[in-house]
Design a protein around this motif. Structure first.
Motif, PDB file in Angstrom:
ATOM      1  N   TYR A   1       0.904  -1.742  -0.022  1.00 43.77           N
ATOM      2  CA  TYR A   1      -0.081  -0.208  -0.172  1.00 43.77           C
ATOM      3  C   TYR A   1       0.887   1.079   0.213  1.00 43.77           C
ATOM      4  O   TYR A   1       0.721   2.817   0.267  1.00 43.77           O
ATOM      5  CB  TYR A   1      -0.872   0.124   1.350  1.00 43.77           C
ATOM      6  N   GLU A   2       2.284   1.441   0.148  1.00 44.23           N
ATOM      7  CA  GLU A   2       3.399   2.170   0.207  1.00 44.23           C
ATOM      8  C   GLU A   2       2.618   3.221   0.766  1.00 44.23           C
ATOM      9  O   GLU A   2       2.787   3.800   0.966  1.00 44.23           O
ATOM     10  CB  GLU A   2       2.921   2.799  -1.619  1.00 44.23           C
ATOM     11  N   ILE A   3       2.840   2.646   2.139  1.00 45.89           N
ATOM     12  CA  ILE A   3       2.327   3.380   3.464  1.00 45.89           C
ATOM     13  C   ILE A   3       4.102   2.705   3.855  1.00 45.89           C
ATOM     14  O   ILE A   3       4.386   1.871   4.236  1.00 45.89           O
ATOM     15  CB  ILE A   3       1.237   3.484   4.103  1.00 45.89           C
ATOM     16  N   GLU A   4       3.889   3.521   5.056  1.00 48.38           N
ATOM     17  CA  GLU A   4       4.597   3.479   6.762  1.00 48.38           C
ATOM     18  C   GLU A   4       3.943   3.464   7.996  1.00 48.38           C
ATOM     19  O   GLU A   4       3.272   4.487   7.479  1.00 48.38           O
ATOM     20  CB  GLU A   4       5.606   4.943   7.458  1.00 48.38           C
TER      21      GLU A   4
ATOM     22  N   SER B   1       1.369   3.099  13.440  1.00 47.84           N
ATOM     23  CA  SER B   1       0.185   3.434  14.870  1.00 47.84           C
ATOM     24  C   SER B   1       0.064   1.323  14.619  1.00 47.84           C
ATOM     25  O   SER B   1      -0.535   0.371  13.721  1.00 47.84           O
ATOM     26  CB  SER B   1      -0.844   3.614  13.867  1.00 47.84           C
ATOM     27  N   ASP B   2      -0.171   0.944  15.363  1.00 52.22           N
ATOM     28  CA  ASP B   2      -0.578  -0.520  15.061  1.00 52.22           C
ATOM     29  C   ASP B   2      -2.139  -0.519  15.508  1.00 52.22           C
ATOM     30  O   ASP B   2      -2.647  -1.638  15.468  1.00 52.22           O
ATOM     31  CB  ASP B   2      -0.073  -1.672  16.593  1.00 52.22           C
ATOM     32  N   ASN B   3      -2.356   0.476  15.172  1.00 55.70           N
ATOM     33  CA  ASN B   3      -4.281   0.619  14.571  1.00 55.70           C
ATOM     34  C   ASN B   3      -4.889   0.360  13.327  1.00 55.70           C
ATOM     35  O   ASN B   3      -4.636   1.389  13.026  1.00 55.70           O
ATOM     36  CB  ASN B   3      -5.007   1.614  15.486  1.00 55.70           C
ATOM     37  N   GLY B   4      -5.474  -1.237  13.423  1.00 56.75           N
ATOM     38  CA  GLY B   4      -5.907  -1.157  12.579  1.00 56.75           C
ATOM     39  C   GLY B   4      -6.582  -0.280  11.439  1.00 56.75           C
ATOM     40  O   GLY B   4      -6.528  -0.447   9.920  1.00 56.75           O
ATOM     41  N   TYR B   5      -7.766   0.998  11.654  1.00 55.53           N
ATOM     42  CA  TYR B   5      -8.690   1.198  11.576  1.00 55.53           C
ATOM     43  C   TYR B   5      -7.794   2.907  10.958  1.00 55.53           C
ATOM     44  O   TYR B   5      -7.985   3.276  10.264  1.00 55.53           O
ATOM     45  CB  TYR B   5      -9.455   1.553  12.409  1.00 55.53           C
ATOM     46  N   ALA B   6      -6.710   2.881  11.482  1.00 52.35           N
ATOM     47  CA  ALA B   6      -5.731   4.423  11.299  1.00 52.35           C
ATOM     48  C   ALA B   6      -4.885   4.009  10.224  1.00 52.35           C
ATOM     49  O   ALA B   6      -4.783   4.225   9.173  1.00 52.35           O
ATOM     50  CB  ALA B   6      -5.175   4.529  12.706  1.00 52.35           C
ATOM     51  N   VAL B   7      -4.007   2.410   9.815  1.00 53.15           N
ATOM     52  CA  VAL B   7      -3.807   2.387   9.057  1.00 53.15           C
ATOM     53  C   VAL B   7      -5.687   1.852   7.145  1.00 53.15           C
ATOM     54  O   VAL B   7      -5.285   1.805   6.520  1.00 53.15           O
ATOM     55  CB  VAL B   7      -3.178   0.759   8.906  1.00 53.15           C
ATOM     56  N   LEU B   8      -6.235   1.798   8.063  1.00 51.26           N
ATOM     57  CA  LEU B   8      -7.441   2.004   7.050  1.00 51.26           C
ATOM     58  C   LEU B   8      -7.616   3.554   5.590  1.00 51.26           C
ATOM     59  O   LEU B   8      -7.614   3.260   5.440  1.00 51.26           O
ATOM     60  CB  LEU B   8      -8.808   0.879   7.494  1.00 51.26           C
TER      61      LEU B   8
END
Ligand code: G4P
Length: 282
Positions: A229-232, A235-242
């Protein structure tokens, strides 16, 4: 209510499928328990060993094409320690299935030797496949049957409705698999079944599911997520990653908000479609 055949197991269903397996057991010499190589523990049935009594069984880790090979090796060792032989297969291509009969023969070595001593060395071995919904039972039976799935005649008296699929001159498979229920009351198991798609998405909160999948993947496969997803991931919060994924992919809804539902569907589809590579979840 949405119809969800893969998860809606009621006591009546469980009793019925249990009865069917018990009825078929006397017809077979061996049972192959089909598990999902990505989640071999969560795709096990809690009562199978008891249900089978002393009937010989072995494990088939199917969908091995989607699982992490290093982890699958550990699973094979784990089952070996329990005295269970394991075959790994990809039933969509047939990989690993050439070993099916050899594995059956190894597990039944003593019985086959005893038969030979009684002058019955060519006696046909009968096997049955069991497993939870969606694990690949039908695909496996069709693969093993190949062109040979032409229905053989009923065996008078014993197997009126049962049909056999010929695997070789000396090995036959019951063409109806035993359908087992998973350990669905365990929330971790239910979650892993949902990740793999064994449980239908229309009964789960898709964003919550994708967020939990991301949190699970971060533990062992963080770099795969970052690369895909070409992101860094900070956070270990899945929603933040979404949200990060929605941002990166330009998934927007009216009002400038990020479309996390679309990001959730993307992550689940891509995980299930092997776009994140071979991944084992336990
Ligand atoms: P079941 O009888 O145990 O319920 O399972 P079935 O054979 O119907 O297989 C369920 C899905 O799993 C099928 O996908 C099938 O192609 C896929 N499948 C079976 N074996 C393997 C395997 O070894 N590797 C991979 N990658 N996939 C496998 P489907 O028809 O597309 O259904 P779905 O994906 O829409 O649920």
């Amino acid at each position: 209510m949405t119809e969800t055949p893969s998860i809606q197991w009621f006591p009546g269903h469980m009793k019925k499928t249990e009865r069917e397996i018990i009825k078929s057991l006397p017809l077979v010499d061996i049972v192959a328990e089909l598990l999902d190589a990505r989640i071999p523990l969560s795709s096990q049935n809690p009562v199978l060993p008891k249900l089978l009594g002393g009937k010989p069984r072995f494990i088939i880790l199917n969908k091995a094409d989607m699982a992490d090979e290093n982890i699958t090796r550990k699973h094979i060792d784990f089952f070996r320690e329990q005295g269970l032989m394991t075959l790994q297969t990809d039933c969509t291509t047939g990989k690993g299935l050439k070993q099916f009969e050899a594995t059956v023969r190894t597990v039944l070595k003593e019985k086959i030797e005893r038969n030979a001593q009684k002058g019955m060395s060519g006696k046909t071995i009968h096997a049955m496949i069991v497993g939870i919904p969606n694990v690949g039972k039908s695909t496996l039976i069709n693969r093993l049957a190949g062109q040979k799935k032409a229905k053989t005649e009923d065996r008078p008296g014993v197997t009126r409705n049962k049909q056999w699929v010929r695997v070789s001159d000396t090995c036959e498979l019951l063409d109806m698999p035993g359908v087992l229920w998973p350990k669905f009351e365990d929330p971790i198991v239910a979650e892993r079944l949902a990740f793999t798609g064994a449980v239908k998405d229309d009964i789960v909160d898709i964003e919550a599911l994708a967020a939990r999948l991301i949190e699970t993947l971060i533990l062992n496969y963080k770099a795969r997520l970052e690369n895909r997803y070409e992101i860094e991931i900070t956070s270990d919060n899945g929603y933040a990653v979404l949200i990060e994924i929605a941002k990166k992919r330009g998934f927007l809804i009216r009002g400038g908000e990020y479309n996390t539902e679309r990001a959730a569907i993307t992550v689940l589809d891509e995980y299930r479609g092997k776009k994140l590579g071979k991944i084992s979840l336990e």
